[in-house]
Design an enzyme around this catalytic site. Structure first.
Site, short mmCIF file in Angstrom:
data_model
loop_
_atom_site.label_atom_id
_atom_site.label_comp_id
_atom_site.label_asym_id
_atom_site.label_seq_id
_atom_site.Cartn_x
_atom_site.Cartn_y
_atom_site.Cartn_z
N LYS A 41 0.85 -1.20 0.00
CA LYS A 41 0.00 0.00 0.00
C LYS A 41 0.88 1.24 0.00
O LYS A 41 1.97 1.23 0.58
CB LYS A 41 -0.85 0.04 1.28
CG LYS A 41 -1.87 -1.07 1.41
CD LYS A 41 -2.62 -0.92 2.74
CE LYS A 41 -3.63 -2.03 2.96
NZ LYS A 41 -4.16 -2.00 4.35
N ARG A 95 -12.53 -8.78 10.04
CA ARG A 95 -13.87 -8.23 9.80
C ARG A 95 -14.76 -9.28 9.17
O ARG A 95 -15.78 -9.67 9.73
CB ARG A 95 -13.79 -7.01 8.87
CG ARG A 95 -13.23 -5.78 9.53
CD ARG A 95 -12.86 -4.75 8.51
NE ARG A 95 -11.86 -5.28 7.59
CZ ARG A 95 -11.21 -4.58 6.68
NH1 ARG A 95 -11.50 -3.31 6.52
NH2 ARG A 95 -10.30 -5.13 5.90
N SER A 133 -10.25 1.60 6.11
CA SER A 133 -9.58 2.89 6.02
C SER A 133 -9.64 3.43 4.60
O SER A 133 -9.81 4.63 4.38
CB SER A 133 -8.11 2.76 6.46
OG SER A 133 -8.04 2.34 7.79
O1 PNS Z 1 -3.31 -2.51 8.25
P1 PNS Z 1 -2.64 -3.45 7.29
O2 PNS Z 1 -2.16 -2.70 6.06
O3 PNS Z 1 -3.50 -4.62 6.94
O4 PNS Z 1 -1.34 -4.01 8.04
C1 PNS Z 1 -0.46 -4.90 7.41
C2 PNS Z 1 0.87 -4.97 8.19
C3 PNS Z 1 1.47 -3.57 8.31
C4 PNS Z 1 0.61 -5.52 9.57
C5 PNS Z 1 1.81 -5.95 7.42
O5 PNS Z 1 2.02 -5.49 6.13
C6 PNS Z 1 3.15 -6.10 8.16
O6 PNS Z 1 3.25 -6.87 9.10
N1 PNS Z 1 4.15 -5.30 7.74
C7 PNS Z 1 5.46 -5.29 8.35
C8 PNS Z 1 6.41 -6.15 7.54
C9 PNS Z 1 6.20 -7.61 7.88
O7 PNS Z 1 6.38 -8.05 8.99
N2 PNS Z 1 5.82 -8.37 6.85
C10 PNS Z 1 5.66 -9.79 6.99
C11 PNS Z 1 4.22 -10.19 6.99
S1 PNS Z 1 4.26 -11.87 6.50
#
Ligand code: PNS
Length: 167
Positions: A41, A95, A133
């Site tokens: 994103k 959700r 969001s």
């Molecule tokens: O609110 P979101 O966009 O659904 O959150 C997603 C988020 C930020 C939790 C995910 O992209 C994340 O954990 N990012 C940090 C990098 C990471 O640990 N990636 C591995 C996930 S397998």
């Protein structure tokens, strides 16, 4: 000390997120809400601004019950944050069924990376089940009423971001 981290983009925080924060805050001794980078994103405002809005929303909406909740910005993997902070769990909200597959993949991969950290899912309150969001940002972009969807702090933050683009 039972500590959990709640990672997300929070762009911006919605009442659905706040509901998860409140309930997770009751279940754990300490909750670290972390604004992280989702590489899939592109955010509408800087992570520091999103974290500031979350802090304001917790203070305004949850009052003293938000005292054991910390809000941070973290660059890196959720599991690295969890290990750094000695967290026993990663908190995520679910959700609808449409969230499940993506969340399942993230939870399994995080478990592979850090087997000692479990992911705990909260069913988002049914009144927030269709809130996202992205849709909130779309409604706000056309000056729609988002007051039933996001805390006042988030509505203010979105207005600020719209009047100061790039700020
Ligand atoms: O609110 P979101 O966009 O659904 O959150 C997603 C988020 C930020 C939790 C995910 O992209 C994340 O954990 N990012 C940090 C990098 C990471 O640990 N990636 C591995 C996930 S397998």
């Amino acid at each position: 000390m039972r500590l959990a981290v709640y990672p997300g983009s929070f762009d911006p925080i919605t009442f659905g997120h706040l509901d998860v924060i409140e309930r997770a805050g009751r279940l754990f001794d300490r909750l670290v809400v972390a604004v992280l980078v989702n590489t899939r994103k592109s955010p509408s405002m800087p992570a520091e601004d999103r974290a500031h809005i979350i802090r304001e929303a917790i203070d305004e909406e949850l009052g003293s019950s938000g005292a054991a909740i910390e809000v941070i910005v973290f660059e890196g993997l959720t599991v690295d944050l969890a290990r750094q902070r000695g967290a026993m769990a990663i908190v995520r909200g679910l959700r609808a069924l449409s969230d499940f597959e993506n969340e399942l993949a993230i939870a399994h991969l995080n478990r592979k990376l850090a087997p000692e950290v479990d992911t705990v899912f909260f069913m988002t309150g049914v009144e927030h089940a269709y809130l996202s969001s992205g849709l909130v940002r779309e409604i706000a972009a056309f000056d729609g009423d988002i007051s039933a969807m996001v805390p006042a702090a988030a509505a203010r933050g979105l207005r600020r971001a719209a009047t100061l683009p790039g700020a």
